[in-house]
Design a protein around this motif. Structure first.
Motif, PDB file in Angstrom:
ATOM      1  N   ALA A  26       0.869  -1.171   0.000  1.00 31.25           N
ATOM      2  CA  ALA A  26       0.000   0.000   0.000  1.00 31.25           C
ATOM      3  C   ALA A  26       0.911   1.227   0.000  1.00 31.25           C
ATOM      4  O   ALA A  26       1.945   1.227   0.661  1.00 31.25           O
ATOM      5  CB  ALA A  26      -0.859  -0.015   1.257  1.00 31.25           C
ATOM      6  N   ASP A  27       0.581   2.231  -0.737  1.00 35.38           N
ATOM      7  CA  ASP A  27       1.367   3.484  -0.819  1.00 35.38           C
ATOM      8  C   ASP A  27       2.715   3.337  -1.524  1.00 35.38           C
ATOM      9  O   ASP A  27       3.552   4.233  -1.439  1.00 35.38           O
ATOM     10  CB  ASP A  27       1.623   4.085   0.582  1.00 35.38           C
ATOM     11  CG  ASP A  27       0.332   4.320   1.331  1.00 35.38           C
ATOM     12  OD1 ASP A  27      -0.669   4.643   0.676  1.00 35.38           O
ATOM     13  OD2 ASP A  27       0.338   4.148   2.560  1.00 35.38           O
ATOM     14  N   ALA A  28       2.947   2.218  -2.187  1.00 37.96           N
ATOM     15  CA  ALA A  28       4.243   2.055  -2.869  1.00 37.96           C
ATOM     16  C   ALA A  28       4.189   2.538  -4.320  1.00 37.96           C
ATOM     17  O   ALA A  28       5.216   2.603  -4.988  1.00 37.96           O
ATOM     18  CB  ALA A  28       4.686   0.594  -2.821  1.00 37.96           C
ATOM     19  N   VAL A  29       2.988   2.830  -4.804  1.00 36.88           N
ATOM     20  CA  VAL A  29       2.862   3.295  -6.193  1.00 36.88           C
ATOM     21  C   VAL A  29       2.526   4.788  -6.158  1.00 36.88           C
ATOM     22  O   VAL A  29       1.470   5.185  -5.672  1.00 36.88           O
ATOM     23  CB  VAL A  29       1.779   2.496  -6.948  1.00 36.88           C
ATOM     24  CG1 VAL A  29       1.666   2.994  -8.388  1.00 36.88           C
ATOM     25  CG2 VAL A  29       2.114   1.001  -6.930  1.00 36.88           C
ATOM     26  N   HIS A  30       3.480   5.587  -6.636  1.00 33.05           N
ATOM     27  CA  HIS A  30       3.353   7.037  -6.507  1.00 33.05           C
ATOM     28  C   HIS A  30       2.995   7.676  -7.838  1.00 33.05           C
ATOM     29  O   HIS A  30       3.498   7.271  -8.881  1.00 33.05           O
ATOM     30  CB  HIS A  30       4.686   7.642  -6.044  1.00 33.05           C
ATOM     31  CG  HIS A  30       5.267   6.971  -4.841  1.00 33.05           C
ATOM     32  ND1 HIS A  30       5.040   7.409  -3.563  1.00 33.05           N
ATOM     33  CD2 HIS A  30       6.051   5.867  -4.727  1.00 33.05           C
ATOM     34  CE1 HIS A  30       5.673   6.616  -2.706  1.00 33.05           C
ATOM     35  NE2 HIS A  30       6.295   5.672  -3.391  1.00 33.05           N
TER      36      HIS A  30
END
Ligand code: GLP
Length: 259
Positions: free
Chosen positions: A95-99
Protein backbone atom coordinates in the motif's frame (compact mmCIF):
# COMPACT_ATOMS: atom_id res chain seq x y z
CA UNK A 1 22.76 3.64 -26.12
CA UNK A 2 22.10 0.07 -27.02
CA UNK A 3 19.63 -0.53 -29.83
CA UNK A 4 17.98 -3.95 -29.74
CA UNK A 5 15.86 -4.86 -32.77
CA UNK A 6 13.55 -7.78 -32.06
CA UNK A 7 11.25 -9.66 -34.44
CA UNK A 8 7.92 -8.90 -32.75
CA UNK A 9 6.16 -6.75 -30.18
CA UNK A 10 5.90 -9.83 -27.94
CA UNK A 11 9.71 -10.14 -27.99
CA UNK A 12 10.00 -6.48 -26.97
CA UNK A 13 7.61 -7.10 -24.05
CA UNK A 14 9.50 -10.21 -22.91
CA UNK A 15 12.91 -8.56 -23.14
CA UNK A 16 11.74 -5.49 -21.19
CA UNK A 17 10.17 -7.77 -18.57
CA UNK A 18 13.49 -9.67 -18.31
CA UNK A 19 15.34 -6.44 -17.47
CA UNK A 20 12.74 -5.42 -14.89
CA UNK A 21 12.63 -8.88 -13.36
CA UNK A 22 16.41 -8.89 -13.03
CA UNK A 23 16.27 -5.53 -11.23
CA UNK A 24 13.40 -6.51 -8.92
CA UNK A 25 15.02 -9.83 -8.00
CA UNK A 26 18.24 -7.99 -7.10
CA UNK A 27 16.57 -6.36 -4.06
CA UNK A 28 14.24 -3.49 -3.11
CA UNK A 29 13.86 -1.48 -6.31
CA UNK A 30 12.38 1.75 -7.55
CA UNK A 31 10.65 1.37 -10.90
CA UNK A 32 9.59 4.18 -13.20
CA UNK A 33 6.35 3.26 -14.93
CA UNK A 34 4.89 4.62 -18.15
CA UNK A 35 1.30 4.46 -19.33
CA UNK A 36 0.06 4.28 -22.92
CA UNK A 37 -0.35 1.11 -24.94
CA UNK A 38 3.37 0.41 -25.49
CA UNK A 39 4.27 -1.12 -22.09
CA UNK A 40 1.06 -3.15 -21.73
CA UNK A 41 2.66 -6.38 -23.01
CA UNK A 42 5.53 -5.89 -20.56
CA UNK A 43 3.08 -5.45 -17.68
CA UNK A 44 1.21 -8.60 -18.78
CA UNK A 45 4.51 -10.51 -18.74
CA UNK A 46 5.35 -9.24 -15.26
CA UNK A 47 1.88 -10.13 -13.96
CA UNK A 48 2.30 -13.62 -15.40
CA UNK A 49 5.75 -13.99 -13.80
CA UNK A 50 4.28 -12.78 -10.49
CA UNK A 51 1.50 -15.37 -10.67
CA UNK A 52 3.47 -18.32 -11.89
CA UNK A 53 7.11 -17.48 -11.26
CA UNK A 54 7.03 -16.01 -7.78
CA UNK A 55 8.22 -12.59 -8.92
CA UNK A 56 7.41 -10.25 -6.02
CA UNK A 57 7.18 -6.46 -6.00
CA UNK A 58 6.49 -6.34 -2.26
CA UNK A 59 9.70 -4.46 -1.46
CA UNK A 60 9.66 -2.26 -4.55
CA UNK A 61 8.22 1.17 -5.20
CA UNK A 62 6.96 2.70 -8.42
CA UNK A 63 6.72 6.25 -9.75
CA UNK A 64 4.51 7.27 -12.65
CA UNK A 65 5.89 9.58 -15.32
CA UNK A 66 2.98 11.92 -15.73
CA UNK A 67 -0.68 12.73 -15.12
CA UNK A 68 -3.49 14.68 -16.77
CA UNK A 69 -4.30 17.93 -15.00
CA UNK A 70 -7.90 18.08 -13.87
CA UNK A 71 -8.47 14.31 -13.62
CA UNK A 72 -8.87 12.91 -10.12
CA UNK A 73 -6.94 9.71 -9.40
CA UNK A 74 -10.30 7.88 -9.47
CA UNK A 75 -11.11 9.04 -13.03
CA UNK A 76 -10.85 5.97 -15.30
CA UNK A 77 -8.44 7.72 -17.68
CA UNK A 78 -6.21 9.22 -14.99
CA UNK A 79 -2.81 7.57 -15.24
CA UNK A 80 -3.20 6.56 -11.59
CA UNK A 81 -6.27 4.48 -12.49
CA UNK A 82 -4.77 3.17 -15.70
CA UNK A 83 -1.59 1.87 -14.09
CA UNK A 84 -3.58 0.24 -11.27
CA UNK A 85 -5.89 -1.47 -13.76
CA UNK A 86 -3.15 -2.53 -16.17
CA UNK A 87 -0.43 -3.54 -13.76
CA UNK A 88 0.04 -2.61 -10.13
CA UNK A 89 -3.24 -3.95 -8.70
CA UNK A 90 -2.44 -7.34 -10.25
CA UNK A 91 0.87 -7.76 -8.45
CA UNK A 92 1.93 -7.25 -4.83
CA UNK A 93 3.21 -3.70 -4.44
CA UNK A 94 2.67 -2.53 -0.86
CA UNK A 95 0.00 0.00 0.00
CA UNK A 96 1.37 3.48 -0.82
CA UNK A 97 4.24 2.05 -2.87
CA UNK A 98 2.86 3.30 -6.19
CA UNK A 99 3.35 7.04 -6.51
CA UNK A 100 1.82 9.46 -8.96
CA UNK A 101 1.24 13.12 -9.49
CA UNK A 102 -2.03 14.59 -8.20
CA UNK A 103 -3.87 15.94 -11.24
CA UNK A 104 -6.28 17.84 -9.01
CA UNK A 105 -3.65 19.57 -6.86
CA UNK A 106 -4.69 23.15 -6.09
CA UNK A 107 -1.13 24.28 -6.64
CA UNK A 108 0.38 22.16 -9.44
CA UNK A 109 3.78 23.85 -9.12
CA UNK A 110 4.04 22.73 -5.47
CA UNK A 111 2.79 19.30 -6.43
CA UNK A 112 5.63 19.07 -8.96
CA UNK A 113 8.17 19.96 -6.28
CA UNK A 114 6.65 17.46 -3.85
CA UNK A 115 6.94 14.73 -6.50
CA UNK A 116 10.56 15.50 -7.29
CA UNK A 117 11.33 15.33 -3.57
CA UNK A 118 9.54 12.00 -3.18
CA UNK A 119 11.52 10.44 -6.03
CA UNK A 120 14.71 11.66 -4.40
CA UNK A 121 13.63 10.40 -0.97
CA UNK A 122 13.09 6.95 -2.49
CA UNK A 123 16.69 6.97 -3.69
CA UNK A 124 15.94 7.69 -7.37
CA UNK A 125 14.64 5.38 -10.08
CA UNK A 126 16.53 2.16 -10.82
CA UNK A 127 14.79 1.26 -14.08
CA UNK A 128 12.56 3.62 -16.03
CA UNK A 129 10.22 2.26 -18.72
CA UNK A 130 9.42 4.72 -21.49
CA UNK A 131 7.21 4.72 -24.55
CA UNK A 132 7.57 7.40 -27.20
CA UNK A 133 4.99 9.70 -28.79
CA UNK A 134 4.77 9.99 -32.57
CA UNK A 135 6.31 13.45 -32.20
CA UNK A 136 9.21 12.12 -30.12
CA UNK A 137 7.82 13.04 -26.70
CA UNK A 138 8.66 11.02 -23.60
CA UNK A 139 6.46 11.33 -20.53
CA UNK A 140 4.52 14.35 -21.70
CA UNK A 141 7.58 16.38 -22.64
CA UNK A 142 6.39 17.76 -25.94
CA UNK A 143 8.76 19.09 -28.65
CA UNK A 144 10.71 22.13 -27.48
CA UNK A 145 10.75 20.95 -23.86
CA UNK A 146 13.95 22.03 -22.18
CA UNK A 147 16.47 19.19 -22.13
CA UNK A 148 17.10 20.16 -18.49
CA UNK A 149 13.41 20.37 -17.50
CA UNK A 150 12.07 19.18 -14.16
CA UNK A 151 8.55 18.05 -13.21
CA UNK A 152 6.11 20.78 -14.28
CA UNK A 153 2.92 21.64 -16.15
CA UNK A 154 2.93 21.15 -19.91
CA UNK A 155 0.35 21.92 -22.59
CA UNK A 156 -0.33 19.00 -24.93
CA UNK A 157 0.07 19.42 -28.67
CA UNK A 158 -2.91 18.84 -30.94
CA UNK A 159 -1.12 15.72 -32.25
CA UNK A 160 -0.77 14.17 -28.78
CA UNK A 161 -4.38 14.98 -27.90
CA UNK A 162 -5.46 13.27 -31.13
CA UNK A 163 -3.19 10.28 -30.48
CA UNK A 164 -4.62 9.85 -26.96
CA UNK A 165 -8.27 10.53 -27.90
CA UNK A 166 -8.80 6.79 -28.44
CA UNK A 167 -8.73 6.27 -24.67
CA UNK A 168 -11.56 8.74 -24.04
CA UNK A 169 -15.28 8.44 -24.83
CA UNK A 170 -15.29 11.89 -26.37
CA UNK A 171 -12.12 13.25 -28.07
CA UNK A 172 -12.90 16.69 -26.60
CA UNK A 173 -12.44 15.19 -23.12
CA UNK A 174 -8.66 14.79 -23.52
CA UNK A 175 -7.25 17.38 -21.11
CA UNK A 176 -5.14 20.22 -22.53
CA UNK A 177 -2.71 20.26 -19.65
CA UNK A 178 -0.64 17.70 -17.77
CA UNK A 179 1.96 17.37 -15.07
CA UNK A 180 5.02 15.47 -16.26
CA UNK A 181 8.46 14.55 -15.02
CA UNK A 182 10.92 16.68 -16.94
CA UNK A 183 13.64 15.45 -19.27
CA UNK A 184 16.19 16.25 -16.57
CA UNK A 185 14.16 14.26 -14.04
CA UNK A 186 13.77 11.24 -16.32
CA UNK A 187 17.48 11.41 -17.16
CA UNK A 188 18.37 10.72 -13.51
CA UNK A 189 17.00 7.17 -13.69
CA UNK A 190 19.93 4.75 -13.56
CA UNK A 191 18.75 2.56 -16.45
CA UNK A 192 16.23 3.60 -19.08
CA UNK A 193 14.29 1.18 -21.28
CA UNK A 194 12.78 2.95 -24.29
CA UNK A 195 10.18 0.73 -25.98
CA UNK A 196 8.53 1.19 -29.36
CA UNK A 197 6.48 -1.01 -31.61
CA UNK A 198 4.87 -0.47 -34.99
CA UNK A 199 5.55 1.67 -38.00
CA UNK A 200 3.85 4.74 -36.54
CA UNK A 201 6.83 5.06 -34.16
CA UNK A 202 9.57 4.49 -36.79
CA UNK A 203 10.20 8.15 -37.52
CA UNK A 204 10.29 9.16 -33.86
CA UNK A 205 12.72 6.32 -33.06
CA UNK A 206 15.03 7.27 -35.94
CA UNK A 207 15.05 10.91 -34.78
CA UNK A 208 15.62 9.91 -31.14
CA UNK A 209 18.45 7.48 -31.85
CA UNK A 210 20.19 8.82 -34.95
CA UNK A 211 19.08 12.45 -35.13
CA UNK A 212 20.78 15.37 -33.44
CA UNK A 213 20.17 15.95 -29.73
CA UNK A 214 17.50 18.59 -30.03
CA UNK A 215 14.52 19.85 -28.07
CA UNK A 216 12.42 19.27 -31.22
CA UNK A 217 12.73 15.55 -30.48
CA UNK A 218 12.62 15.26 -26.67
CA UNK A 219 13.58 11.56 -26.71
CA UNK A 220 16.90 12.51 -28.35
CA UNK A 221 17.92 13.81 -24.89
CA UNK A 222 18.41 10.12 -24.01
CA UNK A 223 21.57 10.15 -26.15
CA UNK A 224 23.19 12.01 -23.24
CA UNK A 225 22.33 9.23 -20.76
CA UNK A 226 24.95 6.59 -19.91
CA UNK A 227 22.63 3.56 -19.80
CA UNK A 228 19.74 3.48 -22.24
CA UNK A 229 18.41 0.33 -23.90
CA UNK A 230 16.14 0.90 -26.89
CA UNK A 231 13.91 -2.12 -27.52
CA UNK A 232 12.10 -1.98 -30.85
CA UNK A 233 10.32 -4.37 -33.15
CA UNK A 234 11.18 -4.56 -36.85
CA UNK A 235 8.48 -2.06 -37.81
CA UNK A 236 9.58 0.59 -35.32
CA UNK A 237 13.19 0.02 -36.44
CA UNK A 238 12.35 0.39 -40.12
CA UNK A 239 13.62 3.96 -40.48
CA UNK A 240 16.93 3.46 -38.67
CA UNK A 241 19.84 3.98 -41.05
CA UNK A 242 22.27 1.77 -39.13
CA UNK A 243 20.11 -1.30 -38.55
CA UNK A 244 22.80 -3.71 -39.71
CA UNK A 245 25.25 -2.37 -37.16
CA UNK A 246 22.75 -2.67 -34.29
CA UNK A 247 21.87 -6.22 -35.35
CA UNK A 248 25.52 -7.22 -35.75
CA UNK A 249 26.53 -5.93 -32.33
CA UNK A 250 23.61 -7.11 -30.18
CA UNK A 251 24.74 -9.86 -27.83
CA UNK A 252 28.33 -9.66 -29.06
CA UNK A 253 29.77 -7.36 -26.45
CA UNK A 254 33.21 -8.54 -25.26
CA UNK A 255 31.73 -8.88 -21.77
CA UNK A 256 28.03 -9.39 -22.15
CA UNK A 257 26.28 -8.40 -18.98
CA UNK A 258 22.67 -8.48 -20.03
CA UNK A 259 20.70 -5.30 -20.61
N1 GLP B 1 2.31 10.24 -21.73
C1 GLP B 1 2.23 9.08 -22.54
C2 GLP B 1 3.63 8.62 -22.89
O1 GLP B 1 4.26 8.20 -21.70
C3 GLP B 1 3.55 7.50 -23.90
O2 GLP B 1 4.83 7.01 -24.16
C4 GLP B 1 2.93 8.00 -25.17
C5 GLP B 1 2.86 6.95 -26.26
O3 GLP B 1 1.69 6.21 -26.12
P1 GLP B 1 1.43 4.79 -26.73
O4 GLP B 1 2.34 3.87 -26.00
O5 GLP B 1 -0.02 4.50 -26.44
O6 GLP B 1 1.74 4.89 -28.17
O7 GLP B 1 1.62 8.41 -24.85
C6 GLP B 1 1.39 9.31 -23.78
O8 GLP B 1 1.50 10.57 -24.31
Amino acid sequence: MEIVILPTAADVARTAADAIEQQVRSGPSVLGLATGSTPLGTYQELIERHRSGGLSFATSQAFLLDEYLGLASTHPQSYHSVIRGEFTDSVDFGADAVHGLDGTAKDPASEALRYEASIEAAGGVDVQILGIGTDGHIGFNEPMSSLASRTRIKTLTRQTRQDNARFFENPADVPDHVLTQGLGTIGEARHILLLAMGESKAEAIAAAVEGPVAAMCPASALQLHPHVTVLVDEAAASKLAHRDYYQDTFGRKPQWQGL
